[in-house]
Scaffold this active site. Structure first.
Site, PDB file in Angstrom:
ATOM      1  N   SER A  56       0.789  -1.142  -0.038  1.00  0.00           N
ATOM      2  CA  SER A  56      -0.002   0.049  -0.183  1.00  0.00           C
ATOM      3  C   SER A  56       0.752   1.200  -0.101  1.00  0.00           C
ATOM      4  CB  SER A  56      -1.139  -0.016   1.194  1.00  0.00           C
ATOM      5  OG  SER A  56      -2.113  -0.711   0.956  1.00  0.00           O
ATOM      6  N   LYS A  59       0.363   3.668  -3.062  1.00  0.00           N
ATOM      7  CA  LYS A  59      -0.585   4.775  -2.886  1.00  0.00           C
ATOM      8  C   LYS A  59       0.107   6.119  -2.786  1.00  0.00           C
ATOM      9  CE  LYS A  59      -4.310   1.741  -1.644  1.00  0.00           C
ATOM     10  NZ  LYS A  59      -3.905   0.563  -1.162  1.00  0.00           N
ATOM     11  N   SER A 109      -6.698   3.134   3.005  1.00  0.00           N
ATOM     12  CA  SER A 109      -6.008   2.630   1.954  1.00  0.00           C
ATOM     13  C   SER A 109      -6.956   1.429   0.978  1.00  0.00           C
ATOM     14  CB  SER A 109      -5.112   1.397   2.650  1.00  0.00           C
ATOM     15  OG  SER A 109      -4.171   0.866   1.672  1.00  0.00           O
TER      16      SER A 109
END
Length: 169
Positions: A56, A59, A109
């Site tokens: 993640s 991102k 997330s």
């Protein structure tokens, strides 16, 4: 992002203790780095150039590109593809402002939100991944390769702690 914040906080307190006690920190992570974001000075590192899966933390780059190439009021319509990604709260046809979908992507997330952002900015996953890779090269994250905008597993999706620190900075 929460994981990155926790890791940086842990490293800060560990390094504060280190300077007071002159002992090396004990980390369970395979790779880590702590830098001064303003100067780039490395304050601590452990296997900082080891290739890892960024998950993640991907991102962060998605968010950087969205902030650079869209406006907060741009409308983003969630595609069936984005709504079908694991760990999303979105459904096909749902429309949000870019600012709102970025907040959802970064705060919880949301993988589908990241996919929708990438599609809105780059057109499709491959085009947006190419934009991500170009931006990574531009900022000196030369040991990073993105294939998607959300961090879902892929053998060709990788980075290093050092590169992630450059992206975060």
């Amino acid at each position: 992002m929460k994981l990155l914040f926790r890791l940086l906080t842990l490293l800060f307190f560990t390094l504060t203790a280190l300077s007071a006690n002159a002992q090396a920190p004990i980390l369970t992570a395979d790779a880590a780095i702590l830098i001064d974001a303003r100067t780039g000075q490395v304050l601590y590192e452990k296997n900082a150039d080891k290739r890892e899966y960024p998950a993640s933390m991907t991102k962060m780059m998605t968010c950087i590109l969205a902030l650079e190439k869209s406006s907060p009021d741009q409308l983003v319509t969630v595609s069936a593809n984005a709504a079908d990604v694991e760990c999303t709260r979105l459904y096909p046809g749902y429309t949000l402002r870019m600012a709102d979908i970025l907040q959802q992507m970064m705060m919880i997330s949301d993988n589908g939100a990241a996919t929708a952002v990438g599609e809105a900015v780059g057109g499709d996953e491959a085009s947006f991944a190419a934009m991500m890779n170009a931006k990574a090269q531009e900022i000196g994250a030369t040991h990073t390769h993105f294939v998607n905008m959300n961090g879902m597993p892929d053998a060709d999706h990788y980075s290093t702690a050092r590169d992630m620190a450059k992206i975060a900075a």
